[in-house]
Design a protein around this motif. Structure first.
Motif, mmCIF file in Angstrom:
data_model
loop_
_atom_site.group_PDB
_atom_site.id
_atom_site.type_symbol
_atom_site.label_atom_id
_atom_site.label_comp_id
_atom_site.label_asym_id
_atom_site.label_seq_id
_atom_site.Cartn_x
_atom_site.Cartn_y
_atom_site.Cartn_z
ATOM 1 N N UNK A 157 0.837 -1.200 0.000
ATOM 2 C CA UNK A 157 0.000 0.000 0.000
ATOM 3 C C UNK A 157 0.875 1.255 0.000
ATOM 4 N N UNK A 158 1.997 1.198 0.731
ATOM 5 C CA UNK A 158 2.921 2.326 0.738
ATOM 6 C C UNK A 158 3.497 2.576 -0.662
ATOM 7 N N UNK A 159 3.822 1.501 -1.373
ATOM 8 C CA UNK A 159 4.353 1.659 -2.729
ATOM 9 C C UNK A 159 3.309 2.248 -3.673
ATOM 10 N N UNK A 160 2.037 1.865 -3.471
ATOM 11 C CA UNK A 160 0.976 2.388 -4.323
ATOM 12 C C UNK A 160 0.825 3.902 -4.163
ATOM 13 N N UNK A 161 0.785 4.381 -2.918
ATOM 14 C CA UNK A 161 0.595 5.818 -2.719
ATOM 15 C C UNK A 161 1.849 6.577 -3.146
ATOM 16 N N UNK A 162 3.023 5.965 -3.000
ATOM 17 C CA UNK A 162 4.255 6.616 -3.444
ATOM 18 C C UNK A 162 4.268 6.778 -4.959
ATOM 19 N N UNK A 163 3.890 5.717 -5.679
ATOM 20 C CA UNK A 163 3.837 5.812 -7.145
ATOM 21 C C UNK A 163 2.780 6.807 -7.595
ATOM 22 N N UNK A 164 1.619 6.776 -6.959
ATOM 23 C CA UNK A 164 0.539 7.689 -7.324
ATOM 24 C C UNK A 164 0.960 9.140 -7.135
ATOM 25 N N UNK A 165 1.655 9.414 -6.031
ATOM 26 C CA UNK A 165 2.035 10.790 -5.698
ATOM 27 C C UNK A 165 3.387 11.181 -6.268
ATOM 28 N N UNK A 166 3.974 10.280 -7.057
ATOM 29 C CA UNK A 166 5.307 10.496 -7.631
ATOM 30 C C UNK A 166 6.342 10.770 -6.533
ATOM 31 N N UNK A 167 6.230 9.990 -5.477
ATOM 32 C CA UNK A 167 7.203 10.040 -4.397
ATOM 33 C C UNK A 167 6.954 11.082 -3.328
ATOM 34 N N UNK A 168 5.898 11.862 -3.457
ATOM 35 C CA UNK A 168 5.636 12.922 -2.479
ATOM 36 C C UNK A 168 5.030 12.403 -1.178
ATOM 37 N N UNK A 169 4.346 11.250 -1.248
ATOM 38 C CA UNK A 169 3.705 10.690 -0.051
ATOM 39 C C UNK A 169 4.279 9.302 0.204
#
Length: 381
Positions: free
Chosen positions: A121-133
């Motif tokens: 889940x952490x990787x998903x939000x990181x990819x979605x936010x382009x590393x911002x979250x």
């Protein structure tokens, strides 16, 4: 593999290590195929708008379902809202009793399995936010009437784990949210991630129209999502995966084509077959609605009546080669068995065994559900 060896006195399912390797290989081959331009060219004519949009991330909790036969494993289907990952873990680990109370007992800060799940889940939000979250502040576990779902206790368990990582988490149906091109909100607060357990996989219903708009406008991270469903989990994908000519178009080698057609059951639309011949050979087939989920509408050929067969819509009915399930002795009763591999991208997260009575996999009958698996190493053969 030692983590997957339960108490031998408990009911469990034996999985030969060689079969596990084959299943893992197939899951990885299917993902590799799904990421090629040639695959998108093959399936794009039938993709809705939501599935043509690529959000730049993939999908948590991918599930690959198999039956084990004396000739080896056979793929049954692929799922993008593959529930049961935590419940299967509870069945595997005797420290965690499965059932409505397990959300209170499931957290173990030193548990590597839970860490692997949460990191997806952490990787998903990181990819979605382009590393911002690195982790979402607000999350929604979304399903239709979630409290009435069999796997609602698992949703509660996930919510517990997400909160322990620092998220505000809700388990709600779509009617509890405000959704549109500006994003997804709950009582005025923006929702950053939706863990989607809803079975409208393409977000096509009126109740999810706002979520589709937010998704297409890149205002919310949705996982699993329409893109991954369209690429991998739409039942119609088995038509291509079991067709040597299509696989050749995709650039697979003859060895890879032989591997695919050995593991993926022949699947076709009823409209593309001789209906009279299919009826005569019905014991060899399973009939599935091309749009649907779980086991709803699935009919075994050896159980179908002529009247029901004639009612099938050829344009929407898939005819799939029947792969019989293996059998497991559970408390002196033989029960049908299927195997589910949970994946994130190429990473195997876990293996589950589901035992059941009835025509198709279900949790409704007494005794049906998850049991531990035991991986049998090669030297045992």
């Amino acid at each position: 593999m030692s983590d997957w060896l339960p108490d031998p006195d408990r009911p469990h399912v034996n999985i030969p290590y060689r079969d596990l390797k084959v299943m893992i290989t197939l899951a990885r081959v299917l993902r590799r195929i799904s990421r090629t331009p040639a695959w998108e060219e093959v399936i794009s004519p039938g993709l809705p708008t939501t599935a043509r949009f690529d959000p730049g991330h993939e999908a948590v909790m991918m599930g690959y379902d198999f039956h084990l036969t004396p000739q080896g494993p056979g793929l049954i289907e692929v799922n993008t809202n593959a529930g049961g990952g935590l419940m299967a873990y509870c069945a595997q680990n005797p420290c965690f009793p499965a059932g409505p109370r397990f959300p209170d007992a499931i957290h173990d800060p030193n548990d590597r399995h839970q860490d692997r799940l949460l990191n997806t889940f952490a990787q998903e939000i990181s990819c979605f936010s382009q590393g911002l979250k690195r982790w979402p502040d607000t999350m929604v576990i979304l399903d239709e009437a979630p409290e009435r779902q069999f796997l609602y206790p698992e949703m509660c368990a996930f919510a517990t784990l997400f909160r322990q990582r620092g998220s505000e988490v809700l388990i709600v149906g779509p009617e509890a949210l405000e959704m549109g091109v500006e994003g997804v909100f709950h009582q005025g607060r923006r929702v950053e991630m939706i863990y989607n357990r809803h079975c409208d996989f393409y977000l096509e219903s009126d109740v999810l129209a706002g979520l589709a708009a937010a998704w297409l406008n890149q205002q919310v991270c949705v996982t699993p999502n329409p893109r991954q469903y369209g690429m991998l989990a739409d039942k119609r994908r088995l038509i291509a995966w079991s067709d040597p000519l299509v696989l050749q178009r995709l650039g697979l080698t003859q060895e890879e084509i032989a591997f695919m057609t050995r593991l993926v059951p022949k699947t076709r639309f009823l409209a593309d077959l001789d209906k009279n011949r299919v009826w005569a050979e019905r014991n060899q087939w399973v009939f599935k609605p091309s749009i649907g989920f779980g086991s709803r509408g699935v009919l075994l050929g050896n159980k179908i009546s002529r009247t029901r067969f004639n009612e099938l819509d050829p344009a929407w009915t898939l005819v799939q080669q029947y792969i019989p399930p293996s059998m497991t002795d559970v408390a002196g009763q033989l029960m049908k068995t299927d195997i589910r591999l949970f994946f994130y991208r190429d990473q195997l997260l876990g293996v589950a065994a589901r035992v059941y009575r009835g025509q198709v996999t279900n949790f409704q009958l007494p005794g049906n559900g998850f049991v531990p698996v035991r991986i049998i190493p090669p030297h045992k053969f």
